[in-house]
Design a protein around this motif. Structure first.
Motif, PDB file in Angstrom:
ATOM      1  N   ASP A  63       0.789  -1.222   0.000  1.00 16.06           N
ATOM      2  CA  ASP A  63       0.000   0.000   0.000  1.00 16.06           C
ATOM      3  C   ASP A  63       0.827   1.280   0.000  1.00 16.06           C
ATOM      4  N   LEU A  64       2.174   1.145  -0.041  1.00 19.31           N
ATOM      5  CA  LEU A  64       3.045   2.319  -0.054  1.00 19.31           C
ATOM      6  C   LEU A  64       4.163   2.126  -1.075  1.00 19.31           C
ATOM      7  N   PRO A  65       4.664   3.231  -1.649  1.00 15.36           N
ATOM      8  CA  PRO A  65       5.851   3.104  -2.492  1.00 15.36           C
ATOM      9  C   PRO A  65       7.001   2.529  -1.664  1.00 15.36           C
ATOM     10  N   GLU A  66       7.788   1.653  -2.270  1.00 15.77           N
ATOM     11  CA  GLU A  66       8.840   0.967  -1.527  1.00 15.77           C
ATOM     12  C   GLU A  66      10.186   1.161  -2.219  1.00 15.77           C
ATOM     13  N   ILE A  67      11.216   1.356  -1.418  1.00 19.73           N
ATOM     14  CA  ILE A  67      12.581   1.496  -1.897  1.00 19.73           C
ATOM     15  C   ILE A  67      13.430   0.446  -1.190  1.00 19.73           C
ATOM     16  N   ALA A  68      14.142  -0.370  -1.955  1.00 21.02           N
ATOM     17  CA  ALA A  68      14.987  -1.408  -1.367  1.00 21.02           C
ATOM     18  C   ALA A  68      16.441  -0.943  -1.327  1.00 21.02           C
ATOM     19  N   PHE A  69      17.187  -1.463  -0.354  1.00 18.25           N
ATOM     20  CA  PHE A  69      18.604  -1.142  -0.199  1.00 18.25           C
ATOM     21  C   PHE A  69      19.398  -2.442  -0.211  1.00 18.25           C
ATOM     22  N   VAL A  70      20.416  -2.490  -1.069  1.00 16.48           N
ATOM     23  CA  VAL A  70      21.196  -3.710  -1.204  1.00 16.48           C
ATOM     24  C   VAL A  70      22.665  -3.349  -1.407  1.00 16.48           C
ATOM     25  N   GLY A  71      23.544  -4.237  -0.959  1.00 18.03           N
ATOM     26  CA  GLY A  71      24.979  -4.036  -1.126  1.00 18.03           C
ATOM     27  C   GLY A  71      25.715  -5.184  -0.480  1.00 18.03           C
ATOM     28  N   ARG A  72      27.013  -5.213  -0.700  1.00 13.70           N
ATOM     29  CA  ARG A  72      27.778  -6.305  -0.100  1.00 13.70           C
ATOM     30  C   ARG A  72      27.808  -6.131   1.417  1.00 13.70           C
ATOM     31  N   SER A  73      28.091  -7.215   2.099  1.00 17.22           N
ATOM     32  CA  SER A  73      28.147  -7.174   3.552  1.00 17.22           C
ATOM     33  C   SER A  73      29.187  -6.156   4.012  1.00 17.22           C
ATOM     34  N   ASN A  74      28.850  -5.402   5.042  1.00 19.20           N
ATOM     35  CA  ASN A  74      29.738  -4.422   5.652  1.00 19.20           C
ATOM     36  C   ASN A  74      30.031  -3.221   4.752  1.00 19.20           C
ATOM     37  N   VAL A  75      29.103  -2.898   3.838  1.00 18.16           N
ATOM     38  CA  VAL A  75      29.310  -1.749   2.947  1.00 18.16           C
ATOM     39  C   VAL A  75      28.820  -0.445   3.569  1.00 18.16           C
ATOM     40  N   GLY A  76      28.143  -0.526   4.711  1.00 21.00           N
ATOM     41  CA  GLY A  76      27.633   0.668   5.365  1.00 21.00           C
ATOM     42  C   GLY A  76      26.158   0.910   5.115  1.00 21.00           C
ATOM     43  N   LEU A  93      12.812  -8.875  -5.137  1.00 18.85           N
ATOM     44  CA  LEU A  93      13.107  -7.895  -6.183  1.00 18.85           C
ATOM     45  C   LEU A  93      12.293  -8.145  -7.453  1.00 18.85           C
ATOM     46  N   ALA A  94      12.013  -9.398  -7.733  1.00 15.85           N
ATOM     47  CA  ALA A  94      11.269  -9.720  -8.956  1.00 15.85           C
ATOM     48  C   ALA A  94       9.764  -9.549  -8.784  1.00 15.85           C
ATOM     49  N   GLU A  95       9.252  -9.854  -7.593  1.00 13.88           N
ATOM     50  CA  GLU A  95       7.803  -9.963  -7.416  1.00 13.88           C
ATOM     51  C   GLU A  95       7.141  -8.782  -6.711  1.00 13.88           C
ATOM     52  N   GLU A 136       5.359  -5.755  -5.918  1.00  9.80           N
ATOM     53  CA  GLU A 136       4.636  -4.816  -6.780  1.00  9.80           C
ATOM     54  C   GLU A 136       4.931  -3.351  -6.479  1.00  9.80           C
ATOM     55  N   PRO A 137       4.940  -2.901  -5.199  1.00 12.44           N
ATOM     56  CA  PRO A 137       5.143  -1.471  -4.948  1.00 12.44           C
ATOM     57  C   PRO A 137       6.603  -1.024  -4.966  1.00 12.44           C
ATOM     58  N   LEU A 138       7.527  -1.934  -5.313  1.00 16.85           N
ATOM     59  CA  LEU A 138       8.942  -1.588  -5.324  1.00 16.85           C
ATOM     60  C   LEU A 138       9.239  -0.615  -6.467  1.00 16.85           C
ATOM     61  N   LYS A 139       9.703   0.592  -6.118  1.00 21.02           N
ATOM     62  CA  LYS A 139       9.924   1.657  -7.091  1.00 21.02           C
ATOM     63  C   LYS A 139      11.372   1.768  -7.543  1.00 21.02           C
ATOM     64  N   ALA A 140      12.304   1.436  -6.658  1.00 23.30           N
ATOM     65  CA  ALA A 140      13.723   1.552  -6.997  1.00 23.30           C
ATOM     66  C   ALA A 140      14.541   0.729  -6.013  1.00 23.30           C
ATOM     67  N   VAL A 141      15.774   0.417  -6.430  1.00 28.12           N
ATOM     68  CA  VAL A 141      16.701  -0.333  -5.590  1.00 28.12           C
ATOM     69  C   VAL A 141      17.972   0.493  -5.439  1.00 28.12           C
ATOM     70  N   VAL A 142      18.281   0.876  -4.210  1.00 25.75           N
ATOM     71  CA  VAL A 142      19.522   1.604  -3.933  1.00 25.75           C
ATOM     72  C   VAL A 142      20.645   0.578  -3.829  1.00 25.75           C
ATOM     73  N   VAL A 143      21.552   0.607  -4.794  1.00 24.78           N
ATOM     74  CA  VAL A 143      22.692  -0.308  -4.819  1.00 24.78           C
ATOM     75  C   VAL A 143      23.887   0.436  -4.226  1.00 24.78           C
ATOM     76  N   MET A 150      24.646  -7.638  -9.595  1.00 19.40           N
ATOM     77  CA  MET A 150      23.375  -7.093  -9.118  1.00 19.40           C
ATOM     78  C   MET A 150      22.841  -6.043 -10.092  1.00 19.40           C
ATOM     79  N   LEU A 151      23.695  -5.143 -10.546  1.00 21.25           N
ATOM     80  CA  LEU A 151      23.265  -4.104 -11.479  1.00 21.25           C
ATOM     81  C   LEU A 151      22.773  -4.702 -12.791  1.00 21.25           C
ATOM     82  N   ARG A 152      23.461  -5.718 -13.279  1.00 18.73           N
ATOM     83  CA  ARG A 152      23.024  -6.379 -14.515  1.00 18.73           C
ATOM     84  C   ARG A 152      21.687  -7.077 -14.313  1.00 18.73           C
ATOM     85  N   TRP A 153      21.511  -7.689 -13.145  1.00 13.93           N
ATOM     86  CA  TRP A 153      20.249  -8.383 -12.863  1.00 13.93           C
ATOM     87  C   TRP A 153      19.100  -7.387 -12.809  1.00 13.93           C
ATOM     88  N   LEU A 154      19.326  -6.244 -12.161  1.00 21.14           N
ATOM     89  CA  LEU A 154      18.285  -5.218 -12.087  1.00 21.14           C
ATOM     90  C   LEU A 154      17.940  -4.687 -13.474  1.00 21.14           C
TER      91      LEU A 154
END
Length: 202
Positions: A22-35, A107-109, A111-118, A133-137
């Motif tokens: 029910d809300l716009p969603e932003i995901a955050f992803v990165g390697r472990s210990n990236v901050g 990431l694939a399914e 629905e409200p996911l608007k962007a992925v912060v890599v 990850m960037l190629r997959w996105l």
């Protein structure tokens, strides 16, 4: 823009545990210990919204946070999703494969996911996992927002040049990569601008 509330919502390992769409969603992803946790805390303006750990791989599920923003005297809400780190986590191959299925399914399914912060380590540069990850996105049509974090670990005179180097490695247009430091606070407004643009996109 001001964050007037930021709250942990839930932890999930499967779609049944995801919050309502029910809300716009932003995901955050990165390697472990990236901050990643430090970035989430800085963006939200809350020191403890995401747990900061010196142990890579501490996040082992999808963690959802709801934020209330105030812009031009109006309020709006959106949701952040903190994904498990990839790359250097000291876990078994079976558990890592389970994480991969969980992350890719979301990431694939979702629905409200608007962007992925890599998130890329600005000092280390993009790893093979970051590029994958960037190629997959790109292949799945998801919108990336790419941020080079920990830029405070570089001398100020070298930071702009380092961003240009990473852009060249990623084959990005110049000045499209966002430099960020949770310690010094710079880059926060630039990341938020990209997030809000994505959240308001169709």
């Amino acid at each position: 823009m001001k964050v007037i509330a930021a709250d942990f919502v839930t932890t999930a390992v499967a779609p049944a545990g995801w919050p309502p769409a029910d809300l716009p969603e932003i995901a955050f992803v990165g390697r472990s210990n990236v901050g990643k946790s430090s970035m989430l805390n800085k963006l939200s303006g809350r020191k403890g919204i995401a747990r900061v750990s010196g142990t890579p791989g501490r996040t082992r599920a999808l963690n959802f946070f709801e934020l209330t923003l105030e812009r031009a005297a109006t309020k709006e809400k959106l949701r952040f999703c903190d994904l498990p780190g990839y790359g250097f986590a000291k876990v078994s191959k079976a558990e890592r494969a389970q994480w991969a299925r969980m992350i890719e399914g979301y990431l694939a399914e979702r629905e409200p996911l608007k962007a992925v912060v890599v998130i890329i380590d600005g000092k280390v540069g993009p790893t093979d996992d970051d590029i994958e990850m960037l190629r997959w996105l790109e292949a799945t049509g998801r919108r990336p927002i790419v941020v080079a974090t920990k830029m405070d670990r570089l001398p100020k005179a070298h930071r702009a040049g380092r961003l240009r180097q990473i852009e060249a490695q990623l084959q990005f247009l110049p000045r499209t990569l966002i430099g960020f430091s949770a310690e010094e606070g710079f880059g926060r407004d630039d990341v938020w601008a990209k997030i809000l643009d994505a959240a308001h996109s169709p």
